[in-house]
Scaffold this active site. Structure first.
Site: not given
Length: 205
Positions: A160, A176
Site C-alpha cells: 500500500h 505490510c
C-alpha cells in the site's frame, strides 16, 4: 551512346543508409528498453514524496535474474525493494518500507483485491498491541494506507501507499509493504488481481 559511370560503392552505400534512416529511427523508438523509467517520460515532474527518496529508492528499471514469469511481484525484504518482473533479465524496482523486527515474513502468495484510497480497519492483533489506534479510518490523504492498496491473499498484509514517505527504505511496519503514493499508484495500474507475489527475506545468491 555514352553511359553514366557506375556510382562508386562507397557513395551507393551512403545513399542507401540515408534512405533507411527513417525506418531505423522508428525501430529504435519502438525498442522497449528503459521505457518504464518514469523520470524519462515527457512532461514528467517528480511529486513531493518522490523527491524525498534517495536515488537508489526511486522507481527504475534494473537488471534482474529470475525464473519467475513477467508480471510476478518479488519482494526482497532485506534489500527494501519490490520488483515487478519484466522478462529479458529486467525488472521494475520500487523502494519500499517493510516490517520491523518480529514482523517480517516470507512466502508465496497472490494479490486477491485492489482498492483506491482504501479505508483502514486495523486487525485485532494490531489493536491489541496498540490500543490507541482508531478502529476505522476512511480512505483519504490522511489515511496511513495511502492512495492505493493491493491485498495479499491468506494474510492480513497489503502492499500500500503511505502518508509518511520518509519511512521508505526502513523496517517500520507491522508486516505490510509500503511505497510512496506515486509509486503505489503506478504499481496499481500494472498489477491485476491474481498476480503472484513472492516474498523473500534475502535475494538468492
Amino acid at each position: 551512346m555514352h553511359r553514366p559511370a557506375a556510382l562508386p560503392a562507397l557513395v551507393l552505400a551512403a545513399l542507401l543508409a540515408i534512405a533507411a534512416a527513417p525506418a531505423l529511427a522508428q525501430s529504435w523508438r519502438s525498442t522497449p528498453t528503459e521505457t518504464l523509467r518514469i523520470e524519462d517520460q515527457p512532461g514528467y515532474e517528480p511529486t513531493a514524496d518522490e523527491e524525498q527518496l534517495s536515488p537508489a529508492l526511486q522507481r527504475q528499471m534494473v537488471f534482474f535474474r529470475t525464473t519467475e514469469p513477467p508480471g510476478t511481484i518479488i519482494v526482497h525484504t532485506s534489500e527494501r525493494f519490490l520488483y515487478v518482473v519484466q522478462g529479458n533479465n529486467r525488472a521494475l524496482r520500487y523502494g519500499i518500507g517493510v516490517g520491523r523486527d518480529g514482523f517480517q515474513w516470507q512466502g508465496l502468495k497472490s494479490i486477491v483485491r485492489k482498492a483506491e484510497w482504501p479505508d483502514w480497519t486495523p486487525p485485532p492483533e494490531m489493536i491489541e498491541r496498540q490500543p490507541y489506534l482508531p478502529r476505522f479510518m476512511a480512505g483519504g490523504p490522511g489515511n496511513p494506507m495511502g492512495a492505493r492498496a493491493l491485498y495479499i491473499g491468506g494474510t492480513v498484509y497489503r502492499i500500500h501507499g503511505t502518508n509518511q514517505p520518509q519511512t521508505i527504505g526502513h523496517a517500520v511496519s507491522s508486516g505490510c509493504f509500503r511505497l510512496v503514493n506515486a509509486d503505489v499508484m503506478d504499481l496499481y495500474e500494472r498489477i491485476p488481481v491474481g498476480t503472484k507475489v513472492v516474498v523473500k527475506q534475502a535475494p538468492e545468491l
